[in-house]
Design a protein around this motif. Structure first.
Motif, mmCIF file in Angstrom:
data_model
loop_
_atom_site.group_PDB
_atom_site.id
_atom_site.type_symbol
_atom_site.label_atom_id
_atom_site.label_comp_id
_atom_site.label_asym_id
_atom_site.label_seq_id
_atom_site.Cartn_x
_atom_site.Cartn_y
_atom_site.Cartn_z
ATOM 1 N N GLY A 81 -11.219 30.800 4.360
ATOM 2 C CA GLY A 81 -12.107 31.437 5.319
ATOM 3 C C GLY A 81 -11.953 30.894 6.735
ATOM 4 N N GLN A 82 -11.790 29.572 6.857
ATOM 5 C CA GLN A 82 -11.839 28.970 8.186
ATOM 6 C C GLN A 82 -10.511 28.349 8.618
ATOM 7 N N GLY A 83 -9.517 28.468 7.783
ATOM 8 C CA GLY A 83 -8.189 27.969 8.169
ATOM 9 C C GLY A 83 -8.089 26.470 8.275
ATOM 10 N N LYS A 84 -9.009 25.757 7.611
ATOM 11 C CA LYS A 84 -8.944 24.297 7.669
ATOM 12 C C LYS A 84 -7.934 23.774 6.658
ATOM 13 N N THR A 85 -7.499 22.565 6.884
ATOM 14 C CA THR A 85 -6.619 21.904 5.932
ATOM 15 C C THR A 85 -7.474 20.996 5.067
ATOM 16 N N VAL A 86 -7.355 21.104 3.759
ATOM 17 C CA VAL A 86 -8.163 20.265 2.872
ATOM 18 C C VAL A 86 -7.243 19.458 1.975
ATOM 19 N N GLY B 280 0.836 -1.189 0.000
ATOM 20 C CA GLY B 280 0.000 0.000 0.000
ATOM 21 C C GLY B 280 0.871 1.239 0.000
ATOM 22 N N LEU B 281 1.671 1.378 1.055
ATOM 23 C CA LEU B 281 2.624 2.477 1.142
ATOM 24 C C LEU B 281 4.008 1.878 1.342
ATOM 25 N N ASP B 282 5.004 2.549 0.779
ATOM 26 C CA ASP B 282 6.358 1.996 0.832
ATOM 27 C C ASP B 282 7.338 3.142 1.103
ATOM 28 N N GLY B 283 7.731 3.291 2.356
ATOM 29 C CA GLY B 283 8.635 4.385 2.705
ATOM 30 C C GLY B 283 8.037 5.744 2.376
ATOM 31 N N PHE B 284 6.779 5.915 2.735
ATOM 32 C CA PHE B 284 6.026 7.133 2.404
ATOM 33 C C PHE B 284 6.484 8.266 3.316
ATOM 34 N N HIS B 285 6.974 9.343 2.725
ATOM 35 C CA HIS B 285 7.544 10.442 3.490
ATOM 36 C C HIS B 285 6.888 11.743 3.051
ATOM 37 N N LEU B 286 6.271 12.454 3.991
ATOM 38 C CA LEU B 286 5.546 13.667 3.595
ATOM 39 C C LEU B 286 5.330 14.559 4.814
ATOM 40 N N LYS B 287 5.569 15.850 4.616
ATOM 41 C CA LYS B 287 5.265 16.807 5.687
ATOM 42 C C LYS B 287 4.359 17.890 5.113
ATOM 43 N N LEU B 288 3.213 18.115 5.760
ATOM 44 C CA LEU B 288 2.263 19.111 5.276
ATOM 45 C C LEU B 288 1.936 20.077 6.393
ATOM 46 N N GLU B 289 1.762 21.348 6.003
ATOM 47 C CA GLU B 289 1.382 22.349 7.006
ATOM 48 C C GLU B 289 -0.128 22.511 7.025
ATOM 49 N N GLU B 290 -0.615 23.074 8.125
ATOM 50 C CA GLU B 290 -2.061 23.255 8.242
ATOM 51 C C GLU B 290 -2.529 24.472 7.451
ATOM 52 N N GLY B 291 -3.826 24.492 7.196
ATOM 53 C CA GLY B 291 -4.430 25.672 6.591
ATOM 54 C C GLY B 291 -4.230 25.794 5.098
ATOM 55 N N ARG B 292 -3.849 24.713 4.463
ATOM 56 C CA ARG B 292 -3.617 24.789 3.027
ATOM 57 C C ARG B 292 -4.491 23.771 2.300
#
Lengths: 285, 263
Positions: free
Chosen positions: A194-199, A22-34
């Motif tokens: 508007g609401q600062g959510k992460t989508v 399914g996932l193989d060495g999955f590397h990811l960093k995401l910030e909020e609000g984007r």
């Protein structure tokens, strides 16, 4: 805080004899609000990634940090209900998500599970329904009577009603007509602004998210092969091809025109009109 | 949810059992049943278990898959065992604690009956693990064909069976998706009172059921649109050829029957 996946691996072991990666060495960093578009060919691990976000799937290896939770592969403890409230998942098939007698009851299901009072929940449902553009008359109907587009909206509203901070949607625009597609994308974009959510939007059609997403993540064979902005993606169209995706025609054309004019390609023309504007601008220079 | 149910699924492989004519496998099943019903006693059951172990070995699918196939039926097996131990008297008394008495005869009957059940499940698993559902249905259809002459609508039965087998895994997959969607919206059955738990489980089955109906209607339409008519002569995509291995396989299953009948 945000979302961080460190070398996460997961294997499906229950589908026949040979385990499926399914996932193989999955590397990811995401910030909020984007707003983040997650792209990949079918079977690349997009949906698997999504289901890790609120602990429906637990990683075999690696560390996942979401908001202030840490989901460790080693300790397979119970997933706190608050994580599921704060990270909302909209699945690919809305008709498999709605099950109550009326749409309203279905929308209430989440907020009530997460311990809202009846009044609070009802208020949240009304807000969510109007946010996605679901007619209030429909609330009293059976979810099985809705058209597929209405079902999609109801499924999104059902998750929004729990007021998540992170909203992840699996192919949300499938089964929608072009106008509703546009509309939904704009509303989702509004959630981040508007609401600062992460989508997070999982899709295999770049042209739908091109105009809205702040960041793009391309997945292939359970690994992240690209993470960056639209501008970076335009310069690396081969990434899309490598992932088994098609760059939008406007983007391919922009690349060709730019090569002809000997200039940098446009940031990412979302459609033919945007491309024409850019081209006209180039000609005037 | 799906994790637990493995019986009835096809496991890809290339063993000689996989390659057998489905008719041979279908015919072997009743033979095996006869043998299972003829044995009575530890020795016979042990011999059949060994026989099944050899067949399983030949499928090239690890033993643990067969145990997993049996898991959902564990309670039934234990119930059969307990029933005989508690209610069957006969032979020497093994244990006597107050009202609770265990007799050697009851224990043997319990173990034999439970093993019979287990043997059936294992052999059914051999069939379904090694044969694609549509092949199984087609094989059964060929075996039942003679019944057409006495008015049994075998092609209809086979079509029904084939479609049912085809959709079982799909329906399980849908149920799993639904389950996940509700879990991610905070469904936690363990915290609910029993009545609410029952209501939720039934409610959750509604979309799966309506989905199955929708699928069935769509399938019927699409089959008709492509010219399917019941009873119309049709050619086969895969024509079964009876090989020597198939005869040997049947012969192999005659062994335990003969042994059980003679001993």
């Amino acid at each position: 805080m945000g979302i961080s996946f460190e070398e996460v691996s997961y294997c499906y072991r229950d589908r026949g004899m040979t385990p499926i990666l399914g996932l193989d060495g999955f590397h990811l960093k995401l910030e909020e609000g984007r707003m983040i578009a997650v792209l990949g060919a079918p079977g690349s691990g997009k949906s698997t990634f999504l289901q890790h976000l609120n602990g429906l799937i637990r990683a075999d290896e690696g560390v996942i940090r979401i908001l202030d939770y840490r989901l460790d592969s080693a300790e397979k403890g119970k997933i706190p209900a608050s994580l599921r409230q704060r990270v909302g998942l909209v699945f690919q098939y809305p008709e498999l998500q709605l099950f109550e007698e009326t749409v309203e009851k279905d929308l209430l299901f989440g907020p009530l599970n997460f311990g809202r009072s009846k009044d609070e929940a009802a208020e949240a449902v009304r807000r969510a329904a109007s946010f996605v553009g679901l007619d209030e008359e429909l609330l009293a109907q059976s979810p099985f009577k809705l058209s597929s587009g209405q079902m999609r909206k109801a499924a999104v509203a059902a998750v929004l009603a729990a007021d998540p901070e992170i909203l992840a949607l699996d192919e949300p625009t499938a089964s929608l007509d072009p106008a509703s597609r546009e509309d939904l994308m704009q509303r989702l974009h509004g959630l981040t602004r508007g609401q600062g959510k992460t989508v997070l939007i999982v899709t295999h059609r770049l042209e739908e998210v091109a105009a809205y997403a702040d960041e793009f993540v391309v997945i292939k064979d359970g690994r992240v092969i690209f993470h960056g902005t639209a501008r970076e993606l335009v310069h690396r169209q081969e990434v899309l091809e490598h992932a088994g995706l098609m760059a939008p025609s406007s983007m391919r054309m922009a690349g060709k025109l730019a090569a002809q004019l000997g200039v940098q390609p446009a940031e990412m023309p979302a459609d033919a009109a945007a491309l024409a504007d850019w081209y006209a601008g180039q000609l005037e220079l | 949810m799906k994790r637990k149910i493995i019986l009835g699924r096809y496991m890809e492989g290339d063993s000689w059992i996989h390659r057998l004519d489905p008719r041979a496998k279908t015919a072997a099943m009743p033979l095996f049943m006869v043998a299972v019903f003829l044995v009575d006693g530890y020795a016979g059951v042990l011999a059949l278990l060994l026989f099944t172990a050899v067949v399983i070995r030949a499928t090239g699918i690890p033993y643990r898959y067969y145990f997993r196939a049996m898991k959902p039926l564990m309670f039934l097996l234990l119930f059969i065992l307990a029933f005989h131990i508690l209610y069957d008297a006969g032979g020497g008394k093994l244990l006597d604690v107050g009202a609770f008495k265990v007799y050697a005869g009851g224990l043997e009957k319990g173990i034999v009956s439970a093993s019979r059940m287990a043997l059936f499940i294992m052999l059914a698993a051999v069939m379904t693990f090694t044969t694609q559902p549509e092949q199984l249905a087609q094989g059964l259809g060929s075996l039942l064909r003679p019944l057409t002459y006495i008015g049994v609508p075998t092609d209809r039965l086979v079509l029904m069976l084939g479609i049912a087998l085809r959709f079982i895994p799909t329906i399980f997959e849908e149920a799993e998706r639904l389950w996940k969607a509700q879990q991610s919206r905070g469904l936690d059955l363990s915290s609910q009172p029993l009545k609410e738990k029952a209501r939720l489980i039934i409610a959750l089955l509604v979309p799966v059921t309506t989905g199955a109906f929708r699928r069935a209607i769509g399938l019927a339409d699409s089959m008709e649109a492509r010219g399917f008519r019941l009873g119309a002569p049709r050619s086969r995509y895969r024509v079964h050829v009876w090989k020597r291995a198939d005869t040997l396989f049947i012969a192999l299953f005659l062994l335990p029957v003969a042994a059980a009948a003679l001993l």
